[in-house]
Design a protein around this motif. Structure first.
Motif, PDB file in Angstrom:
ATOM      1  N   THR A   3      26.918  38.697  49.313  1.00  0.00           N
ATOM      2  CA  THR A   3      27.444  37.701  48.387  1.00  0.00           C
ATOM      3  C   THR A   3      26.558  37.599  47.154  1.00  0.00           C
ATOM      4  O   THR A   3      25.348  37.487  47.271  1.00  0.00           O
ATOM      5  CB  THR A   3      27.532  36.328  49.076  1.00  0.00           C
ATOM      6  OG1 THR A   3      28.337  36.453  50.245  1.00  0.00           O
ATOM      7  CG2 THR A   3      28.131  35.297  48.168  1.00  0.00           C
ATOM      8  N   ASN A   4      27.177  37.672  45.977  1.00  0.00           N
ATOM      9  CA  ASN A   4      26.415  37.526  44.742  1.00  0.00           C
ATOM     10  C   ASN A   4      27.101  36.615  43.726  1.00  0.00           C
ATOM     11  O   ASN A   4      26.673  36.511  42.591  1.00  0.00           O
ATOM     12  CB  ASN A   4      26.094  38.899  44.123  1.00  0.00           C
ATOM     13  CG  ASN A   4      27.323  39.681  43.718  1.00  0.00           C
ATOM     14  OD1 ASN A   4      28.441  39.197  43.802  1.00  0.00           O
ATOM     15  ND2 ASN A   4      27.116  40.902  43.286  1.00  0.00           N
ATOM     16  N   VAL A   5      28.179  35.946  44.138  1.00  0.00           N
ATOM     17  CA  VAL A   5      28.887  34.995  43.280  1.00  0.00           C
ATOM     18  C   VAL A   5      28.901  33.656  44.008  1.00  0.00           C
ATOM     19  O   VAL A   5      29.322  33.572  45.152  1.00  0.00           O
ATOM     20  CB  VAL A   5      30.341  35.443  43.007  1.00  0.00           C
ATOM     21  CG1 VAL A   5      31.081  34.411  42.193  1.00  0.00           C
ATOM     22  CG2 VAL A   5      30.364  36.790  42.313  1.00  0.00           C
ATOM     23  N   GLY A   6      28.419  32.629  43.360  1.00  0.00           N
ATOM     24  CA  GLY A   6      28.386  31.335  44.019  1.00  0.00           C
ATOM     25  C   GLY A   6      28.586  30.168  43.074  1.00  0.00           C
ATOM     26  O   GLY A   6      28.587  30.327  41.864  1.00  0.00           O
ATOM     27  N   LEU A  39      40.159  36.377  40.372  1.00  0.00           N
ATOM     28  CA  LEU A  39      40.584  35.674  41.583  1.00  0.00           C
ATOM     29  C   LEU A  39      40.000  36.331  42.824  1.00  0.00           C
ATOM     30  O   LEU A  39      39.430  35.657  43.687  1.00  0.00           O
ATOM     31  CB  LEU A  39      42.111  35.628  41.678  1.00  0.00           C
ATOM     32  CG  LEU A  39      42.671  34.916  42.904  1.00  0.00           C
ATOM     33  CD1 LEU A  39      42.249  33.455  42.937  1.00  0.00           C
ATOM     34  CD2 LEU A  39      44.188  35.030  42.931  1.00  0.00           C
ATOM     35  N   ALA A  40      40.084  37.645  42.907  1.00  0.00           N
ATOM     36  CA  ALA A  40      39.556  38.362  44.068  1.00  0.00           C
ATOM     37  C   ALA A  40      38.040  38.224  44.172  1.00  0.00           C
ATOM     38  O   ALA A  40      37.507  37.977  45.263  1.00  0.00           O
ATOM     39  CB  ALA A  40      39.942  39.839  43.999  1.00  0.00           C
ATOM     40  N   THR A  41      37.333  38.377  43.052  1.00  0.00           N
ATOM     41  CA  THR A  41      35.873  38.276  43.115  1.00  0.00           C
ATOM     42  C   THR A  41      35.433  36.858  43.454  1.00  0.00           C
ATOM     43  O   THR A  41      34.437  36.667  44.134  1.00  0.00           O
ATOM     44  CB  THR A  41      35.208  38.745  41.805  1.00  0.00           C
ATOM     45  OG1 THR A  41      35.698  37.967  40.714  1.00  0.00           O
ATOM     46  CG2 THR A  41      35.454  40.213  41.557  1.00  0.00           C
ATOM     47  N   GLY A  42      36.180  35.870  42.993  1.00  0.00           N
ATOM     48  CA  GLY A  42      35.862  34.485  43.331  1.00  0.00           C
ATOM     49  C   GLY A  42      36.102  34.188  44.803  1.00  0.00           C
ATOM     50  O   GLY A  42      35.293  33.526  45.456  1.00  0.00           O
ATOM     51  N   THR A  51      26.580  43.497  40.982  1.00  0.00           N
ATOM     52  CA  THR A  51      25.750  44.399  41.777  1.00  0.00           C
ATOM     53  C   THR A  51      25.128  45.471  40.896  1.00  0.00           C
ATOM     54  O   THR A  51      23.931  45.737  40.972  1.00  0.00           O
ATOM     55  CB  THR A  51      26.587  45.042  42.900  1.00  0.00           C
ATOM     56  OG1 THR A  51      27.133  44.003  43.714  1.00  0.00           O
ATOM     57  CG2 THR A  51      25.744  45.962  43.755  1.00  0.00           C
ATOM     58  N   MET A  52      25.939  46.080  40.029  1.00  0.00           N
ATOM     59  CA  MET A  52      25.442  47.144  39.142  1.00  0.00           C
ATOM     60  C   MET A  52      24.413  46.616  38.147  1.00  0.00           C
ATOM     61  O   MET A  52      23.475  47.322  37.788  1.00  0.00           O
ATOM     62  CB  MET A  52      26.594  47.791  38.391  1.00  0.00           C
ATOM     63  CG  MET A  52      27.481  48.623  39.277  1.00  0.00           C
ATOM     64  SD  MET A  52      28.721  49.603  38.408  1.00  0.00           S
ATOM     65  CE  MET A  52      29.546  48.419  37.399  1.00  0.00           C
ATOM     66  N   LEU A  53      24.594  45.359  37.697  1.00  0.00           N
ATOM     67  CA  LEU A  53      23.684  44.774  36.712  1.00  0.00           C
ATOM     68  C   LEU A  53      22.504  44.043  37.333  1.00  0.00           C
ATOM     69  O   LEU A  53      21.636  43.549  36.628  1.00  0.00           O
ATOM     70  CB  LEU A  53      24.453  43.816  35.797  1.00  0.00           C
ATOM     71  CG  LEU A  53      25.560  44.453  34.950  1.00  0.00           C
ATOM     72  CD1 LEU A  53      26.382  43.376  34.265  1.00  0.00           C
ATOM     73  CD2 LEU A  53      24.960  45.418  33.935  1.00  0.00           C
TER      74      LEU A  53
END
Length: 63
Positions: A3-6, A39-42, A51-53
């Motif tokens: 998980t990297n979005v919060g 929507l999907a990433t959320g 992740t890449m950045l």
């Protein structure tokens, strides 16, 4: 996938995704279907671009 979005980032992505998809469904431009991505990433809580950045807005998975 870690998980990297919060937090507020996740809420903003979900709201923006729903808004864009609603616009597309109700006669908006074809490009509004891009709302599937935020929507999907959320909902998943994971963003491949983050992740890449090397970015992370999820406080629970920070080191």
């Amino acid at each position: 996938m870690k998980t990297n979005v919060g937090g507020a980032d996740k809420i903003l992505r979900i709201v923006a995704g729903i808004a864009l998809l609603a616009w597309a469904v109700f006669g908006g431009p074809v490009w509004a279907w891009i709302g599937i991505v935020p929507l999907a990433t959320g909902l998943l809580g994971w963003c491949p671009a983050y992740t890449m950045l090397g970015m992370n807005t999820c406080p629970l998975s920070k080191k």
